[in-house]
Write an enzyme that holds these catalytic residues in place. Structure first.
Site, mmCIF file in Angstrom:
data_model
loop_
_atom_site.group_PDB
_atom_site.id
_atom_site.type_symbol
_atom_site.label_atom_id
_atom_site.label_comp_id
_atom_site.label_asym_id
_atom_site.label_seq_id
_atom_site.Cartn_x
_atom_site.Cartn_y
_atom_site.Cartn_z
ATOM 1 N N LYS A 65 -1.673 -9.912 -8.369
ATOM 2 C CA LYS A 65 -1.840 -9.427 -9.733
ATOM 3 C C LYS A 65 -0.837 -10.074 -10.684
ATOM 4 C CE LYS A 65 -4.373 -5.165 -9.015
ATOM 5 N NZ LYS A 65 -4.419 -3.696 -9.134
ATOM 6 N N ARG A 76 -4.267 -2.738 -0.368
ATOM 7 C CA ARG A 76 -5.528 -3.377 -0.744
ATOM 8 C C ARG A 76 -5.213 -4.833 -1.084
ATOM 9 N NH1 ARG A 76 -8.674 -4.442 -5.373
ATOM 10 N NH2 ARG A 76 -10.927 -4.236 -5.007
#
Length: 285
Positions: free
Chosen positions: A232, A266
């Site tokens: 991210k 995740r």
């Protein structure tokens, strides 16, 4: 052990279509994106056949859960119809389970009808980035289906969330907003709830690191915690690199998340995440 950790008995299993997933050791969830515009190009899959191939590799690398999604939730992503989303995810779920019938699949959707169709196709978990706020039918659907539900914190929609990253006290407000939704789910009789602080969703890079530093505060709920940090912007923007080069940084923040109490990672890169879990488990007393 901190006092707050003793207040609530933490849930240690998820009932996935009769299969109990133990959370005694952190789990790894592999990301399968049936989208042409996900923020990380390396995660994009164009067909059920590609999903089967990627799923096989992830399972071989040690994935405990496969998270299949058909709607890109990156900031500014194009909004697609529920039918188009369903047409992407349901064939992929069916194809993966045909080849790997023991696989545990979660469906990454904020739409109740897509979630229900996916569970009917064989998925076992609903992973909702909207936390029940983007579809008023979601909580009733989860309660009726009695499947594990991943409740993520977000404000607004993927199209508007960037402008809503304003908090007086980030962690307190995120906890308060999650508590409201947890209460609604529990009143409806939902038994398996997983919390996701929502890294990158209505959060700035600085917000994300504050959440990570204080992620152990989320233990107060006594519920499992999912950390979605993989590649991210908090990683690649902080390092001045792009998503393709963000694996090492992802391993670093995942390590911190595990040390702060994450029960599920995740990730795009299953093998490396699984190795991280294994090594950290060896450091426990």
């Amino acid at each position: 052990m901190e006092a707050k950790d003793t207040l609530f008995k933490k849930k240690t299993t998820l009932n996935c279509r009769g299969k109990l997933l133990s959370l005694e050791t952190p789990l790894v969830m592999g990301i399968l994106n049936l989208t042409p515009d996900s923020f990380y190009p390396g995660s994009r899959l164009g067909s059920p056949a590609e999903a089967v191939q990627k799923a096989g590799q992830m399972l071989a690398d040690g994935a405990d859960i496969l998270d299949i999604g058909g709607y890109s939730s990156r900031p500014g992503a194009v909004d697609i119809s529920a039918q188009e989303e369903q047409d992407r995810v349901v064939p992929a779920i069916e194809a993966v389970l045909q080849h790997f019938p023991e696989a545990v699949i979660s469906v990454d959707t904020f739409r109740a009808d897509v979630a229900e169709a996916s569970i009917a196709a064989g998925a076992a978990i609903i992973n909702d980035i909207g936390g029940g706020l983007l579809d008023e039918a979601m909580f009733e659907t989860v309660a009726r289906l009695q499947v594990p539900y991943i409740l993520m914190h977000m404000r607004g929609t993927p199209q508007s969330m960037a402008g809503l990253a304003q908090y007086d006290d980030l962690v307190v407000e995120v906890l308060d907003e999650l508590q409201v939704q947890v209460g609604k789910l529990q009143q409806l009789g939902v038994k398996d709830i997983v919390l996701d602080p929502g890294f990158g969703f209505a959060k700035t890079v600085e917000h994300n690191y504050e959440l990570l530093r204080r992620m152990d505060d989320f233990r107060i709920f006594g519920l499992p915690i999912l950390a979605g940090l993989s590649r991210k912007s908090m990683v690649y923007k902080s390092l001045g690199i792009n998503q393709a080069d963000a694996l090492t940084g992802t391993i670093a923040v995942n390590t911190v998340a595990l040390m702060k109490g994450a029960d599920i990672l995740r990730v795009h890169d299953v093998k490396e995440a699984k190795q991280t879990v294994i090594l950290l488990e060896k450091t426990k007393l």
